[in-house]
Design a protein around this motif. Sequence first.
Motif, PDB file in Angstrom:
ATOM      1  N   LEU A   1       0.876  -1.149   0.000  1.00  0.00           N
ATOM      2  CA  LEU A   1       0.117   0.017  -0.023  1.00  0.00           C
ATOM      3  C   LEU A   1       0.965   1.198   0.003  1.00  0.00           C
ATOM      4  CD1 LEU A   1      -2.796   1.319  -0.018  1.00  0.00           C
ATOM      5  CD2 LEU A   1      -2.884   0.880   2.688  1.00  0.00           C
ATOM      6  N   LEU A   2       1.965   1.428   0.774  1.00  0.00           N
ATOM      7  CA  LEU A   2       2.951   2.412   0.867  1.00  0.00           C
ATOM      8  C   LEU A   2       3.389   2.649  -0.647  1.00  0.00           C
ATOM      9  CD1 LEU A   2       3.613   3.944   3.519  1.00  0.00           C
ATOM     10  CD2 LEU A   2       5.652   2.713   3.195  1.00  0.00           C
ATOM     11  N   ASN A   3       3.863   1.501  -1.247  1.00  0.00           N
ATOM     12  CA  ASN A   3       4.609   1.887  -2.664  1.00  0.00           C
ATOM     13  C   ASN A   3       3.565   2.264  -3.660  1.00  0.00           C
ATOM     14  OD1 ASN A   3       6.866   1.201  -1.538  1.00  0.00           O
ATOM     15  ND2 ASN A   3       6.843  -1.181  -1.916  1.00  0.00           N
ATOM     16  N   LYS A   4       2.309   1.733  -3.526  1.00  0.00           N
ATOM     17  CA  LYS A   4       1.476   2.279  -4.514  1.00  0.00           C
ATOM     18  C   LYS A   4       0.896   3.684  -4.378  1.00  0.00           C
ATOM     19  CE  LYS A   4      -3.047   1.368  -3.800  1.00  0.00           C
ATOM     20  NZ  LYS A   4      -4.511   0.904  -3.620  1.00  0.00           N
ATOM     21  N   GLU A   5       1.025   4.134  -3.067  1.00  0.00           N
ATOM     22  CA  GLU A   5       0.685   5.582  -2.867  1.00  0.00           C
ATOM     23  C   GLU A   5       2.160   6.234  -3.155  1.00  0.00           C
ATOM     24  OE1 GLU A   5      -2.620   6.560  -2.228  1.00  0.00           O
ATOM     25  OE2 GLU A   5      -3.342   4.704  -2.388  1.00  0.00           O
ATOM     26  N   GLN A   6       3.183   5.619  -3.183  1.00  0.00           N
ATOM     27  CA  GLN A   6       4.518   6.476  -3.202  1.00  0.00           C
ATOM     28  C   GLN A   6       4.565   7.254  -2.083  1.00  0.00           C
ATOM     29  OE1 GLN A   6       4.218   8.251  -7.128  1.00  0.00           O
ATOM     30  NE2 GLN A   6       5.404   6.382  -8.054  1.00  0.00           N
TER      31      GLN A   6
ATOM     32  N   ARG B   1       6.216   9.700   6.550  1.00  0.00           N
ATOM     33  CA  ARG B   1       4.917  10.513   6.341  1.00  0.00           C
ATOM     34  C   ARG B   1       3.929   9.724   7.127  1.00  0.00           C
ATOM     35  NH1 ARG B   1       2.134  12.222   0.426  1.00  0.00           N
ATOM     36  NH2 ARG B   1       0.347  13.180   1.464  1.00  0.00           N
ATOM     37  N   VAL B   2       3.860   8.512   6.932  1.00  0.00           N
ATOM     38  CA  VAL B   2       2.834   7.851   7.633  1.00  0.00           C
ATOM     39  C   VAL B   2       2.933   7.963   9.100  1.00  0.00           C
ATOM     40  CG1 VAL B   2       1.803   5.415   8.250  1.00  0.00           C
ATOM     41  CG2 VAL B   2       2.748   6.016   5.632  1.00  0.00           C
ATOM     42  N   HIS B   3       3.987   7.842   9.587  1.00  0.00           N
ATOM     43  CA  HIS B   3       4.415   8.134  11.150  1.00  0.00           C
ATOM     44  C   HIS B   3       3.792   9.619  11.510  1.00  0.00           C
ATOM     45  CE1 HIS B   3       6.463   7.563  14.970  1.00  0.00           C
ATOM     46  NE2 HIS B   3       6.946   8.927  14.776  1.00  0.00           N
ATOM     47  N   GLN B   4       4.254  10.383  10.860  1.00  0.00           N
ATOM     48  CA  GLN B   4       4.103  11.694  11.319  1.00  0.00           C
ATOM     49  C   GLN B   4       2.458  12.077  11.064  1.00  0.00           C
ATOM     50  OE1 GLN B   4       5.967  13.971  12.667  1.00  0.00           O
ATOM     51  NE2 GLN B   4       7.703  12.894  12.272  1.00  0.00           N
ATOM     52  N   VAL B   5       1.857  11.606  10.354  1.00  0.00           N
ATOM     53  CA  VAL B   5       0.290  11.672  10.131  1.00  0.00           C
ATOM     54  C   VAL B   5      -0.415  10.962  11.144  1.00  0.00           C
ATOM     55  CG1 VAL B   5      -1.645  10.989   8.961  1.00  0.00           C
ATOM     56  CG2 VAL B   5       0.192  12.214   7.726  1.00  0.00           C
ATOM     57  N   ALA B   6       0.007   9.746  11.506  1.00  0.00           N
ATOM     58  CA  ALA B   6      -0.404   8.968  12.529  1.00  0.00           C
ATOM     59  C   ALA B   6      -0.095   9.595  13.962  1.00  0.00           C
ATOM     60  CB  ALA B   6       0.037   7.667  12.506  1.00  0.00           C
ATOM     61  N   MET B   7       1.064  10.157  14.307  1.00  0.00           N
ATOM     62  CA  MET B   7       1.339  10.703  15.439  1.00  0.00           C
ATOM     63  C   MET B   7       0.503  11.974  15.866  1.00  0.00           C
ATOM     64  SD  MET B   7       3.360   9.089  17.281  1.00  0.00           S
ATOM     65  CE  MET B   7       2.738   7.612  16.243  1.00  0.00           C
ATOM     66  N   PHE B   8       0.106  12.629  14.810  1.00  0.00           N
ATOM     67  CA  PHE B   8      -0.596  13.801  14.684  1.00  0.00           C
ATOM     68  C   PHE B   8      -2.188  13.433  15.038  1.00  0.00           C
ATOM     69  CE2 PHE B   8      -3.557  16.704  12.752  1.00  0.00           C
ATOM     70  CZ  PHE B   8      -3.307  18.153  13.395  1.00  0.00           C
ATOM     71  N   ASN B   9      -2.758  12.624  14.515  1.00  0.00           N
ATOM     72  CA  ASN B   9      -3.870  12.072  14.886  1.00  0.00           C
ATOM     73  C   ASN B   9      -4.177  11.698  16.225  1.00  0.00           C
ATOM     74  OD1 ASN B   9      -4.892  12.734  12.134  1.00  0.00           O
ATOM     75  ND2 ASN B   9      -4.422  10.933  11.401  1.00  0.00           N
ATOM     76  N   VAL B  10      -3.000  10.973  16.721  1.00  0.00           N
ATOM     77  CA  VAL B  10      -3.386  10.136  17.914  1.00  0.00           C
ATOM     78  C   VAL B  10      -3.426  11.325  19.101  1.00  0.00           C
ATOM     79  CG1 VAL B  10      -1.063   9.858  18.768  1.00  0.00           C
ATOM     80  CG2 VAL B  10      -2.572   8.219  19.346  1.00  0.00           C
TER      81      VAL B  10
END
Length: 270
Positions: free
Chosen positions: A136-141, A146-155
């Motif tokens: 999924l990560l590769n498909k979205e490039q 980036r995933v980590h930062q978005v997840a940390m913001f949301n938590v």
Amino acid sequence: MEMTSMKMKRKLEDRFVNEAWNTHFDREQDTFRIEWMDSKQGVTISLPGIIAKWENRKEKALDELEGHIKEALTIMAEEQTLVGKEENIFPVIRSGSFPTESNKGVPLIYTEHTGETRVYYAIDLGKSYRLIDEDLLNKEQWEQERVHQVAMFNVRRLSTDLKSEEVAGNTFYFLSSKDGYDASRILNEAFLEGMKAQAEGELAVGVPHQDVLIFADIKNKMGYDILAQMMMQFFADGRNPITALPFLYEDQKLEPIFIMAQKKPEQDKE
């Protein structure tokens, strides 16, 4: 009528008739699996557990099971995307022994957390979620950072409402919103620092399972023993157990506490 695995198998086959699905009964493992014919993605059910629920609630238990499984199969068939779903990306805490690959053998995205725990990342889908893998990560490039930062913001946006209880001069706090990310709040550093600032003694933190976060303001030796017993109980009862070891929070670090349980104090003899 005594319910057997073979009888339950027939009940489940009747409920999951679909030209796009296969069902399979594993007599040796005593399991029943429903999967998509094309992708082979699916759900495996342990029959003894379902039989126990059926004996208590009869067909209502199977109605609920059918609803959950059909929803899970529907989600599996949908093509997931990260773009446009940034607000639905969250971190999930799992034990250090949790698999690092999906059922299809695709590496999952994760970050090391403590010696006992790892941080995985998920797309929230409402009543369930999908762990993010490399495909999924590769498909979205996307980069993992980036995933980590978005997840940390949301938590950090999640509620931090606590219930407290005084036991033997120690204060225990519990967070259990049942949103699937209770243990994930341990990653909210501002939350932990706030709890540390108000603690009168040493601050311990526990994530025995996915649906609870425990803080303990330890003011005496008895507090550690109570915490150890509490962690074991929650760990044993949890739907997704993580670790029975609590952590001491000091200098913005989590260090596991190995507590040798003491005997409960004897009642004073008259």
